[in-house]
Design an enzyme around this catalytic site. Structure first.
Site, PDB file in Angstrom:
ATOM      1  N   GLY A 114     -18.198 -27.015  18.055  1.00  0.00           N
ATOM      2  CA  GLY A 114     -17.444 -27.786  18.945  1.00  0.00           C
ATOM      3  C   GLY A 114     -16.077 -28.074  18.278  1.00  0.00           C
ATOM      4  O   GLY A 114     -14.943 -28.165  19.173  1.00  0.00           O
ATOM      5  N   CYS A 115     -16.002 -28.390  17.005  1.00  0.00           N
ATOM      6  CA  CYS A 115     -14.719 -28.667  16.412  1.00  0.00           C
ATOM      7  C   CYS A 115     -13.774 -27.449  16.253  1.00  0.00           C
ATOM      8  O   CYS A 115     -12.598 -27.571  16.451  1.00  0.00           O
ATOM      9  CB  CYS A 115     -15.103 -29.418  15.102  1.00  0.00           C
ATOM     10  SG  CYS A 115     -16.034 -30.901  15.129  1.00  0.00           S
ATOM     11  N   THR A 116     -14.500 -26.465  16.191  1.00  0.00           N
ATOM     12  CA  THR A 116     -13.600 -25.085  16.004  1.00  0.00           C
ATOM     13  C   THR A 116     -13.034 -24.915  17.510  1.00  0.00           C
ATOM     14  O   THR A 116     -11.703 -24.611  17.477  1.00  0.00           O
ATOM     15  CB  THR A 116     -14.549 -23.882  15.641  1.00  0.00           C
ATOM     16  OG1 THR A 116     -15.000 -24.264  14.250  1.00  0.00           O
ATOM     17  CG2 THR A 116     -13.740 -22.863  15.604  1.00  0.00           C
ATOM     18  N   GLY A 154     -10.130 -27.220  18.049  1.00  0.00           N
ATOM     19  CA  GLY A 154      -9.051 -26.828  17.366  1.00  0.00           C
ATOM     20  C   GLY A 154      -8.365 -25.523  18.028  1.00  0.00           C
ATOM     21  O   GLY A 154      -7.078 -25.318  18.075  1.00  0.00           O
TER      22      GLY A 154
END
Length: 157
Positions: A43-45, A48
Protein backbone atom coordinates in the site's frame (compact mmCIF):
# COMPACT_ATOMS: atom_id res chain seq x y z
CA UNK A 1 -2.12 18.29 17.90
CA UNK A 2 -2.13 20.52 14.84
CA UNK A 3 -5.45 21.87 13.54
CA UNK A 4 -6.60 23.07 10.12
CA UNK A 5 -6.17 26.85 9.88
CA UNK A 6 -3.25 26.92 12.32
CA UNK A 7 0.49 27.29 11.74
CA UNK A 8 2.39 24.00 11.66
CA UNK A 9 5.23 23.39 14.15
CA UNK A 10 8.80 23.86 12.94
CA UNK A 11 10.05 20.28 13.21
CA UNK A 12 13.53 19.20 12.10
CA UNK A 13 13.50 16.55 9.36
CA UNK A 14 16.02 13.87 8.37
CA UNK A 15 15.57 13.36 4.62
CA UNK A 16 16.75 10.90 2.02
CA UNK A 17 20.15 11.93 0.74
CA UNK A 18 21.10 12.31 4.43
CA UNK A 19 19.91 15.93 4.42
CA UNK A 20 18.42 17.78 7.35
CA UNK A 21 15.81 20.48 6.93
CA UNK A 22 13.17 22.17 9.03
CA UNK A 23 9.54 22.50 7.99
CA UNK A 24 10.09 26.28 7.97
CA UNK A 25 12.65 25.81 5.16
CA UNK A 26 9.71 25.04 2.85
CA UNK A 27 7.91 28.35 3.44
CA UNK A 28 7.12 30.16 0.24
CA UNK A 29 5.86 26.95 -1.41
CA UNK A 30 2.81 24.84 -0.79
CA UNK A 31 3.47 21.34 0.51
CA UNK A 32 1.78 17.96 0.54
CA UNK A 33 3.06 15.97 3.52
CA UNK A 34 1.91 12.38 3.56
CA UNK A 35 2.50 9.78 6.26
CA UNK A 36 2.60 6.07 5.52
CA UNK A 37 3.00 3.09 7.87
CA UNK A 38 6.05 1.35 6.44
CA UNK A 39 8.48 1.67 3.54
CA UNK A 40 8.41 -0.98 0.80
CA UNK A 41 5.03 -2.46 1.75
CA UNK A 42 2.39 -2.81 -1.01
CA UNK A 43 0.00 0.00 0.00
CA UNK A 44 2.81 2.41 0.85
CA UNK A 45 4.59 1.65 -2.40
CA UNK A 46 1.41 2.23 -4.42
CA UNK A 47 0.73 5.52 -2.65
CA UNK A 48 4.27 6.72 -3.33
CA UNK A 49 4.04 5.64 -6.97
CA UNK A 50 0.74 7.52 -7.33
CA UNK A 51 2.43 10.70 -6.05
CA UNK A 52 5.38 10.00 -8.37
CA UNK A 53 3.05 9.64 -11.37
CA UNK A 54 1.42 13.00 -10.55
CA UNK A 55 4.65 14.87 -9.69
CA UNK A 56 4.50 17.23 -12.68
CA UNK A 57 0.91 18.19 -11.85
CA UNK A 58 2.01 19.05 -8.30
CA UNK A 59 5.05 20.94 -9.59
CA UNK A 60 2.78 22.99 -11.87
CA UNK A 61 1.03 23.98 -8.64
CA UNK A 62 4.43 24.99 -7.12
CA UNK A 63 3.93 22.31 -4.50
CA UNK A 64 6.55 20.19 -2.73
CA UNK A 65 5.76 16.60 -1.79
CA UNK A 66 7.28 14.89 1.24
CA UNK A 67 6.54 11.34 2.37
CA UNK A 68 7.19 10.35 6.00
CA UNK A 69 7.31 7.21 8.11
CA UNK A 70 9.11 5.96 11.23
CA UNK A 71 11.48 3.85 9.12
CA UNK A 72 15.25 4.26 9.45
CA UNK A 73 17.09 6.48 7.00
CA UNK A 74 18.63 3.34 5.46
CA UNK A 75 15.17 1.80 4.86
CA UNK A 76 13.86 5.08 3.45
CA UNK A 77 16.91 5.41 1.15
CA UNK A 78 16.38 1.88 -0.23
CA UNK A 79 12.67 2.53 -0.78
CA UNK A 80 13.36 5.93 -2.40
CA UNK A 81 16.05 4.57 -4.73
CA UNK A 82 14.18 1.39 -5.71
CA UNK A 83 11.00 3.30 -6.62
CA UNK A 84 12.78 6.33 -8.13
CA UNK A 85 10.70 8.80 -6.14
CA UNK A 86 11.24 12.38 -7.39
CA UNK A 87 10.63 13.77 -3.88
CA UNK A 88 12.27 13.27 -0.50
CA UNK A 89 11.20 10.85 2.20
CA UNK A 90 11.47 11.67 5.90
CA UNK A 91 13.00 9.16 8.33
CA UNK A 92 11.06 10.10 11.48
CA UNK A 93 12.61 7.51 13.79
CA UNK A 94 12.19 9.76 16.85
CA UNK A 95 8.52 10.32 15.89
CA UNK A 96 8.78 14.11 16.30
CA UNK A 97 6.95 14.78 13.04
CA UNK A 98 4.44 11.98 13.66
CA UNK A 99 3.65 13.38 17.12
CA UNK A 100 3.31 16.94 15.81
CA UNK A 101 0.69 15.80 13.28
CA UNK A 102 -0.97 13.24 15.58
CA UNK A 103 -0.67 10.29 13.20
CA UNK A 104 0.39 7.58 15.70
CA UNK A 105 -2.56 5.33 16.55
CA UNK A 106 -3.28 1.92 18.03
CA UNK A 107 -4.15 -0.39 15.15
CA UNK A 108 -5.16 -4.03 14.81
CA UNK A 109 -2.71 -6.23 12.96
CA UNK A 110 -3.49 -9.91 12.71
CA UNK A 111 -5.64 -9.68 15.83
CA UNK A 112 -3.01 -7.87 17.92
CA UNK A 113 -2.98 -4.24 18.99
CA UNK A 114 0.06 -2.43 17.61
CA UNK A 115 1.16 1.19 17.68
CA UNK A 116 1.67 2.58 14.18
CA UNK A 117 1.14 5.37 11.71
CA UNK A 118 -2.39 6.01 10.49
CA UNK A 119 -2.05 6.75 6.77
CA UNK A 120 -2.63 10.51 6.60
CA UNK A 121 -2.05 13.44 4.24
CA UNK A 122 -1.78 17.17 4.92
CA UNK A 123 -1.78 20.22 2.65
CA UNK A 124 0.25 23.12 4.03
CA UNK A 125 0.19 26.54 2.37
CA UNK A 126 3.14 28.78 1.51
CA UNK A 127 2.86 30.53 4.89
CA UNK A 128 3.10 27.30 6.88
CA UNK A 129 -0.63 27.07 7.66
CA UNK A 130 -2.36 23.69 7.60
CA UNK A 131 -5.14 23.95 5.00
CA UNK A 132 -6.45 20.38 4.66
CA UNK A 133 -6.03 16.99 6.30
CA UNK A 134 -7.04 13.44 5.52
CA UNK A 135 -6.76 10.71 8.14
CA UNK A 136 -7.32 6.99 7.70
CA UNK A 137 -6.54 7.37 4.00
CA UNK A 138 -7.41 4.68 1.46
CA UNK A 139 -4.77 4.69 -1.29
CA UNK A 140 -6.97 4.22 -4.37
CA UNK A 141 -7.90 7.61 -5.84
CA UNK A 142 -6.34 9.54 -2.97
CA UNK A 143 -3.63 11.40 -4.91
CA UNK A 144 -6.18 12.70 -7.43
CA UNK A 145 -8.35 13.96 -4.54
CA UNK A 146 -5.33 15.69 -2.96
CA UNK A 147 -4.44 17.38 -6.27
CA UNK A 148 -8.01 18.59 -6.87
CA UNK A 149 -8.27 19.90 -3.30
CA UNK A 150 -4.92 21.66 -3.65
CA UNK A 151 -6.05 23.38 -6.86
CA UNK A 152 -9.32 24.49 -5.23
CA UNK A 153 -7.51 25.83 -2.14
CA UNK A 154 -5.03 27.78 -4.25
CA UNK A 155 -7.79 29.17 -6.47
CA UNK A 156 -9.77 30.29 -3.40
CA UNK A 157 -6.69 32.24 -2.28
Amino acid sequence: MIKVGKKIPDVELLLTGNKTRRLSDYRGKWMVLYFYPRASTPGCTQEGLDFKDAIYKFRRQSTTILGASRDSLKAQERFWEKQGFPFDLVADTEENLCQAFGVIKMKNMYGKKVRGIERSTFIIDDQGILRQEWRGVKVKGHVEEVLETLKALKKAG
